[in-house]
Scaffold this motif. Structure first.
Motif, PDB file in Angstrom:
ATOM      1  N   HIS A  40       6.935  -6.559  13.549  1.00  0.00           N
ATOM      2  CA  HIS A  40       5.830  -6.128  14.387  1.00  0.00           C
ATOM      3  C   HIS A  40       4.594  -6.826  13.826  1.00  0.00           C
ATOM      4  O   HIS A  40       4.699  -7.547  12.823  1.00  0.00           O
ATOM      5  N   ASP A  63       0.075  -5.638   7.470  1.00  0.00           N
ATOM      6  CA  ASP A  63       0.862  -5.609   6.236  1.00  0.00           C
ATOM      7  C   ASP A  63       2.255  -6.209   6.441  1.00  0.00           C
ATOM      8  O   ASP A  63       3.065  -6.222   5.508  1.00  0.00           O
ATOM      9  N   HIS A  64       2.525  -6.725   7.630  1.00  0.00           N
ATOM     10  CA  HIS A  64       3.829  -7.335   7.926  1.00  0.00           C
ATOM     11  C   HIS A  64       3.687  -8.778   8.416  1.00  0.00           C
ATOM     12  O   HIS A  64       4.488  -9.632   8.060  1.00  0.00           O
ATOM     13  N   ASP A 124       9.665  -0.723   9.553  1.00  0.00           N
ATOM     14  CA  ASP A 124       9.094   0.576   9.199  1.00  0.00           C
ATOM     15  C   ASP A 124       9.869   1.762   9.767  1.00  0.00           C
ATOM     16  O   ASP A 124       9.398   2.906   9.669  1.00  0.00           O
ATOM     17  N   HIS A 139       8.824  -1.765   2.312  1.00  0.00           N
ATOM     18  CA  HIS A 139       7.766  -1.304   1.407  1.00  0.00           C
ATOM     19  C   HIS A 139       8.255  -0.587   0.153  1.00  0.00           C
ATOM     20  O   HIS A 139       7.424  -0.032  -0.580  1.00  0.00           O
TER      21      HIS A 139
HETATM   22 ZN   LIG Z   1       4.304  -1.308   7.213  1.00  0.00          ZN
END
Ligand SMILES: [Zn+2]
Length: 283
Positions: free
Chosen positions: A113, A117-118, A213, A258
């Motif tokens: 996505h 942070d990705h 996630d 993560h």
């Molecule tokens: Zn994330």
């Protein structure tokens, strides 16, 4: 010491890379789970933040280099980095260099996505695609949602990590489950947002899943341990109910985006029909 971890899955070489550590509010990461439960596994700092890691994955198969996730946005400045306690103890570029690779060598990027942070390293500080020879695979729904944000989703997207890829014509927009290479597919995993996708590799009788996630860290494996950040938490629950039993049955290697410490994991049966995630051990 390098973070990079290696597994062989059939014909594919699989490398877990890292783009460093960061911190997010523990309450937001655990949604409706009380702090007395989550702080046992994820100790909070004085700002109630817990330690997380950015875990991109490099797959080498059929002569291609496939990078799943590009890393944490690095152009937010000091305040942004402080807010997320960013610690770039390693970068995705160092991880690639350790394998003798440059960004030019990447043939396919999978954006699970487009959150910062990705997909944060999709574009360089100069505003150019970081992986100029790659097609960036994204779900049509996610690209749409990233370009049409609302008050609840806006903070997760950085337009500068998206528009230059569009302008360069490098997005490969897919809908639903889609085979990228023989044995390698993307798979919709809705809940965190509508257009999230994971990556599933099946080779030599083995299965590996990059879960995005849907399962941010190992500690999130119990069904109701769903992030407060998720836009559609009940959909997250449904996606977990659909796939966790299947991945458990297959003995799949699970890769989370993560987990602060563990690169490869697997699911085990937990209490009340649910699952827990434990570090992968060979054999
Ligand atoms: Zn994330």
């Amino acid at each position: 010491m390098s973070w990079t971890r290696f597994l062989r899955i059939g014909d594919a070489d699989v490398f877990s890379l890292t783009d460093g550590q960061f911190r997010l509010d523990g309450g937001a990461m655990y949604g409706s789970v009380p702090k007395v439960l989550w702080e046992r596994v994820a100790p909070a700092d004085e700002l109630n933040r817990i330690r997380l890691r950015i875990n991109p994955l490099l797959l080498r198969l059929h002569g291609k280099n496939v990078l799943v996730e590009t890393g944490f946005w690095d152009q937010g400045g000091e305040k942004f980095e402080g807010m997320y306690a960013v610690d770039r103890d390693e970068t995705v570029f160092r991880g690639l260099a350790d394998l003798g690779l440059t960004p030019q060598d990447i043939d396919l990027v999978v954006n699970t996505h487009l959150h910062f942070d990705h997909a944060g390293r999709n574009v360089t500080a100069l505003g150019e695609p970081t992986f100029p020879n790659a097609r960036y695979v994204v779900q049509r729904q996610e690209l749409h949602d990233a370009l049409h944000t609302h008050e609840r989703s806006r903070a997760s997207y950085i337009p500068g990590t998206i528009q230059p890829i569009l302008d360069a014509g490098l997005f490969e927009v897919v809908e639903g489950e889609h085979e990228l290479l023989p044995g390698l597919s993307v798979l919709p995993l809705p809940g965190h947002n509508l257009g999230q996708q994971g990556v599933i590799l099946r080779s030599g009788g083995r299965t590996l899943v990059y879960v995005a996630d849907l399962l941010p860290t190992l500690a999130h494996a119990p069904f109701p341990y769903i992030m407060g950040y998720d836009l559609y938490p009940v959909t997250t629950l449904e996606t977990r109910r659909r796939y966790f039993p299947q991945w458990f049955e297959e003995g799949a290697v699970i890769v989370t985006p993560h987990d602060p410490d563990v690169a490869f994991a697997r699911l085990e049966e937990g209490k009340r029909g649910g699952f827990v995630a434990v570090p992968w051990t060979e054999g």
